[in-house]
Scaffold this motif. Structure first.
Motif, PDB file in Angstrom:
ATOM      1  N   ILE A  62      39.358  -0.877  30.859  1.00  0.00           N
ATOM      2  CA  ILE A  62      38.975   0.263  30.181  1.00  0.00           C
ATOM      3  C   ILE A  62      37.064   0.000  29.993  1.00  0.00           C
ATOM      4  CG2 ILE A  62      38.139   2.328  28.779  1.00  0.00           C
ATOM      5  CD1 ILE A  62      41.363   2.631  28.227  1.00  0.00           C
ATOM      6  N   ALA A  63      36.230   0.773  30.487  1.00  0.00           N
ATOM      7  CA  ALA A  63      34.289   0.038  30.814  1.00  0.00           C
ATOM      8  C   ALA A  63      33.871   1.533  30.174  1.00  0.00           C
ATOM      9  CB  ALA A  63      33.900  -1.119  30.931  1.00  0.00           C
ATOM     10  N   LEU A  64      32.591   1.124  29.924  1.00  0.00           N
ATOM     11  CA  LEU A  64      31.501   1.785  29.779  1.00  0.00           C
ATOM     12  C   LEU A  64      30.440   1.420  30.758  1.00  0.00           C
ATOM     13  CD1 LEU A  64      29.892   3.812  27.051  1.00  0.00           C
ATOM     14  CD2 LEU A  64      30.863   4.776  28.660  1.00  0.00           C
ATOM     15  N   ALA A  65      29.973   2.110  31.959  1.00  0.00           N
ATOM     16  CA  ALA A  65      29.477   1.493  33.006  1.00  0.00           C
ATOM     17  C   ALA A  65      27.857   2.184  33.311  1.00  0.00           C
ATOM     18  CB  ALA A  65      30.239   1.254  34.345  1.00  0.00           C
ATOM     19  N   ARG A  66      26.849   1.412  33.329  1.00  0.00           N
ATOM     20  CA  ARG A  66      25.252   2.733  33.728  1.00  0.00           C
ATOM     21  C   ARG A  66      25.081   1.119  34.310  1.00  0.00           C
ATOM     22  NH1 ARG A  66      21.708   0.041  30.118  1.00  0.00           N
ATOM     23  NH2 ARG A  66      20.657   1.917  30.072  1.00  0.00           N
ATOM     24  N   ALA A  67      23.957   2.001  35.241  1.00  0.00           N
ATOM     25  CA  ALA A  67      22.911   1.449  35.854  1.00  0.00           C
ATOM     26  C   ALA A  67      22.211   1.085  35.129  1.00  0.00           C
ATOM     27  CB  ALA A  67      22.300   2.314  36.817  1.00  0.00           C
ATOM     28  N   PRO A  68      21.602  -0.035  35.361  1.00  0.00           N
ATOM     29  CA  PRO A  68      19.935  -1.116  34.266  1.00  0.00           C
ATOM     30  C   PRO A  68      19.285  -0.292  34.397  1.00  0.00           C
ATOM     31  CG  PRO A  68      20.906  -2.307  36.141  1.00  0.00           C
ATOM     32  CD  PRO A  68      21.312  -1.430  36.508  1.00  0.00           C
ATOM     33  N   HIS A  69      18.520   0.028  33.440  1.00  0.00           N
ATOM     34  CA  HIS A  69      16.950   0.494  33.294  1.00  0.00           C
ATOM     35  C   HIS A  69      15.982  -0.054  32.418  1.00  0.00           C
ATOM     36  CE1 HIS A  69      17.622   3.333  36.624  1.00  0.00           C
ATOM     37  NE2 HIS A  69      18.956   4.079  35.418  1.00  0.00           N
ATOM     38  N   PRO A  70      14.957   0.033  32.370  1.00  0.00           N
ATOM     39  CA  PRO A  70      13.536  -0.924  31.665  1.00  0.00           C
ATOM     40  C   PRO A  70      13.738  -0.161  30.295  1.00  0.00           C
ATOM     41  CG  PRO A  70      12.477   0.433  33.909  1.00  0.00           C
ATOM     42  CD  PRO A  70      13.653  -0.038  34.044  1.00  0.00           C
ATOM     43  N   HIS A  71      14.166   1.481  29.838  1.00  0.00           N
ATOM     44  CA  HIS A  71      13.795   1.822  29.229  1.00  0.00           C
ATOM     45  C   HIS A  71      15.343   2.925  29.431  1.00  0.00           C
ATOM     46  CE1 HIS A  71       9.839   1.001  28.471  1.00  0.00           C
ATOM     47  NE2 HIS A  71       9.843   1.327  29.764  1.00  0.00           N
ATOM     48  N   THR A  72      16.108   2.597  27.719  1.00  0.00           N
ATOM     49  CA  THR A  72      17.307   3.418  28.144  1.00  0.00           C
ATOM     50  C   THR A  72      16.803   4.992  26.801  1.00  0.00           C
ATOM     51  OG1 THR A  72      18.943   1.804  28.089  1.00  0.00           O
ATOM     52  CG2 THR A  72      19.508   3.831  26.863  1.00  0.00           C
ATOM     53  N   ALA A  73      17.692   6.023  27.196  1.00  0.00           N
ATOM     54  CA  ALA A  73      17.149   7.283  26.746  1.00  0.00           C
ATOM     55  C   ALA A  73      18.330   7.674  25.259  1.00  0.00           C
ATOM     56  CB  ALA A  73      17.629   8.284  27.906  1.00  0.00           C
ATOM     57  N   PRO A  74      17.826   7.401  24.697  1.00  0.00           N
ATOM     58  CA  PRO A  74      17.558   7.837  23.104  1.00  0.00           C
ATOM     59  C   PRO A  74      19.550   8.408  22.390  1.00  0.00           C
ATOM     60  CG  PRO A  74      15.176   7.757  22.167  1.00  0.00           C
ATOM     61  CD  PRO A  74      16.539   8.099  24.460  1.00  0.00           C
ATOM     62  N   LEU A  75      20.083   9.985  23.546  1.00  0.00           N
ATOM     63  CA  LEU A  75      20.859   9.953  23.709  1.00  0.00           C
ATOM     64  C   LEU A  75      21.904   9.211  24.767  1.00  0.00           C
ATOM     65  CD1 LEU A  75      22.079  12.603  23.168  1.00  0.00           C
ATOM     66  CD2 LEU A  75      21.492  13.246  25.300  1.00  0.00           C
ATOM     67  N   VAL A  76      21.509   8.263  25.681  1.00  0.00           N
ATOM     68  CA  VAL A  76      22.463   7.757  26.266  1.00  0.00           C
ATOM     69  C   VAL A  76      22.754   6.523  24.831  1.00  0.00           C
ATOM     70  CG1 VAL A  76      22.676   5.764  28.509  1.00  0.00           C
ATOM     71  CG2 VAL A  76      21.620   8.643  28.855  1.00  0.00           C
ATOM     72  N   ALA A  77      21.744   5.786  24.500  1.00  0.00           N
ATOM     73  CA  ALA A  77      22.261   4.313  23.687  1.00  0.00           C
ATOM     74  C   ALA A  77      22.952   5.148  22.839  1.00  0.00           C
ATOM     75  CB  ALA A  77      20.763   4.527  23.401  1.00  0.00           C
ATOM     76  N   ALA A  78      22.393   6.815  21.926  1.00  0.00           N
ATOM     77  CA  ALA A  78      23.281   7.263  20.880  1.00  0.00           C
ATOM     78  C   ALA A  78      25.356   7.457  21.253  1.00  0.00           C
ATOM     79  CB  ALA A  78      22.330   8.030  20.418  1.00  0.00           C
ATOM     80  N   PHE A  79      25.030   7.762  22.041  1.00  0.00           N
ATOM     81  CA  PHE A  79      26.620   7.835  23.430  1.00  0.00           C
ATOM     82  C   PHE A  79      27.294   6.306  23.233  1.00  0.00           C
ATOM     83  CE2 PHE A  79      29.658   9.199  25.861  1.00  0.00           C
ATOM     84  CZ  PHE A  79      29.986  10.091  25.449  1.00  0.00           C
ATOM     85  N   GLN A  80      26.214   5.890  23.648  1.00  0.00           N
ATOM     86  CA  GLN A  80      27.542   4.443  24.117  1.00  0.00           C
ATOM     87  C   GLN A  80      27.451   3.871  22.923  1.00  0.00           C
ATOM     88  OE1 GLN A  80      25.098   2.125  26.934  1.00  0.00           O
ATOM     89  NE2 GLN A  80      25.941   0.445  26.151  1.00  0.00           N
TER      90      GLN A  80
END
Length: 297
Positions: free
Chosen positions: A270-288
Motif C-alpha cells: 500500500i502506498a501514496l503516489a503523487r506526481a512530482p512538482h517543484p512546490h508541494t501545496a501545504p495541504l497536500v504535504a500535511a495530509f501526506q
C-alpha cells in the motif's frame, strides 16, 4: 513585465480537449466552435514548441508524454487562478484524493475524518478508480495524491510506502477448512476460486498461484470486494484478498472465515503516489504526513 502568452480561456479549451478526447466534444461541452478549440491547442503548442496531443483519424486525440506533464501543470495553474479570482472563496483549500476502489472503504474515510479533526477548514474530494485511472489522473493533475497499491507504477510518480500486507484466503463458515486458522495455497485452491478481476489485481493473484505451482479453477470473477466476500460466504467458491477487512460476515449477513496462508507470498504494498512538482501545496504535504503517521501507528 512580459505579457502572459496564453489566456486562461485557451488553457480551459486545452484541458477540455484532453478530458473529452476530441476537439469536437470539447467544443460541445464548452458551447464554442470546434475551430476555437483547435486554435487554442495550436496556440499553446506553438508556445511550448512541442505537441501536446497525438491525433488519430477517427479516434480523436490523446496527450503525448509531454502533453500529460504539461496538462497537470495547466490544471494546477487554472485552479490557482480560479481560487485567487473567486470573491466568494472562504479560504478553504481543496485536496483531490484518489483511492483505489478496494482500498478506499477500508482506509479513506478514517484517514479523512482523522485529518479533518485537526484541520477542519480543509476540504477533501474523493475520486475512486482502478490503478490505470489513478495513474492517469495523477499525471494529468486531476488528483493530488492517490492511495494505491504499488504494482509497477510509472517511475515518473513519487511513491511513499505505507504498509506491506499479506494476501489471505476466505472460505464459508461451514467449509471444511474453516477451523484450521491457516492453510497452504494449494490446498485452498483445490476448490474453485472467486477472483478479483480489477486491472493488475487479477494478474497478481493468478501469479501468486502459479508461483506456488497451482493452476486455479476460476468459478466467478468480480470487481467488487463485497461481491467476492458474499459469493464465498454463500459457498460459490473460495477467495483470495489482500485488503484487510475486519468483519466476519458478508454484506448479506452470511458468516465468512479468514485463513492465513502458510506459503512465502509476495505481499501487496500500500502506498501514496503523487506526481512530482517543484512546490508541494501545504495541504497536500500535511495530509501526506497524516497518512504516513496513521499507517505507522
Amino acid at each position: 513585465m512580459k505579457p502572459i502568452p496564453i489566456s486562461l480561456r485557451q488553457i480551459g479549451y486545452v484541458i477540455a480537449a484532453a478530458e473529452t478526447g476530441s476537439t469536437a466534444a470539447a467544443a460541445r461541452v464548452l458551447n464554442v466552435s470546434q475551430p476555437s478549440v483547435s486554435l487554442a491547442i495550436s496556440k499553446v503548442e506553438d508556445h511550448f514548441g512541442r505537441p501536446l496531443f497525438v491525433r488519430s483519424a477517427g479516434q480523436g486525440i490523446a496527450p503525448t508524454a509531454f502533453g500529460a506533464q504539461k496538462l497537470g501543470a495547466l490544471r494546477s495553474l487554472r485552479a490557482q487562478a480560479q481560487s485567487v479570482l473567486d470573491h466568494t472563496d472562504s479560504g478553504a483549500e481543496v485536496l483531490n484524493l484518489g483511492v483505489f476502489s478496494t482500498l478506499g472503504p477500508r482506509y479513506a474515510p478514517a484517514l479523512i475524518n482523522g485529518f479533518q479533526r485537526t484541520t477542519p477548514e480543509a476540504r477533501i474530494r474523493l475520486h475512486e478508480g482502478d490503478l490505470d485511472e489513478l495513474t492517469r489522473w495523477l499525471e494529468t493533475g486531476r488528483i493530488d495524491l492517490a492511495l494505491i497499491y504499488d504494482f509497477g507504477l510509472p517511475s515518473s510518480l513519487e511513491i511513499t510506502r505505507l504498509a506491506d500486507v499479506r494476501p489471505y484466503g476466505l472460505v464459508a463458515r461451514q467449509h471444511p477448512l474453516a477451523g484450521r486458522g491457516k492453510v497452504g495455497l494449494a490446498e485452498l485452491l483445490e476448490d474453485p476460486l472467486i477472483l478479483v478481476n480489477l486491472p493488475h489485481s487479477r494478474d497478481y493473484f493468478l501469479t501468486l498461484a502459479q508461483m506456488n505451482g497451482v493452476r486455479p479453477r476460476i468459478a466467478h470473477e468480480t470487481g467488487s470486494v463485497e461481491m467476492l466476500r458474499a459469493m464465498v460466504a454463500n459457498h460459490m467458491g473460495v477467495g483470495l484478498l489482500a485488503t484487510d477487512i475486519a468483519q466476519d460476515t458478508a454484506c448479506d449477513g452470511q458468516p465468512i472465515t479468514r485463513l492465513d496462508l502458510t506459503d512465502p507470498l509476495v505481499p501487496h504494498r500500500i502506498a501514496l503516489a503523487r506526481a512530482p512538482h517543484p512546490h508541494t501545496a501545504p495541504l497536500v504535504a500535511a495530509f501526506q504526513d497524516h497518512v504516513v503517521n496513521s499507517f505507522a501507528a
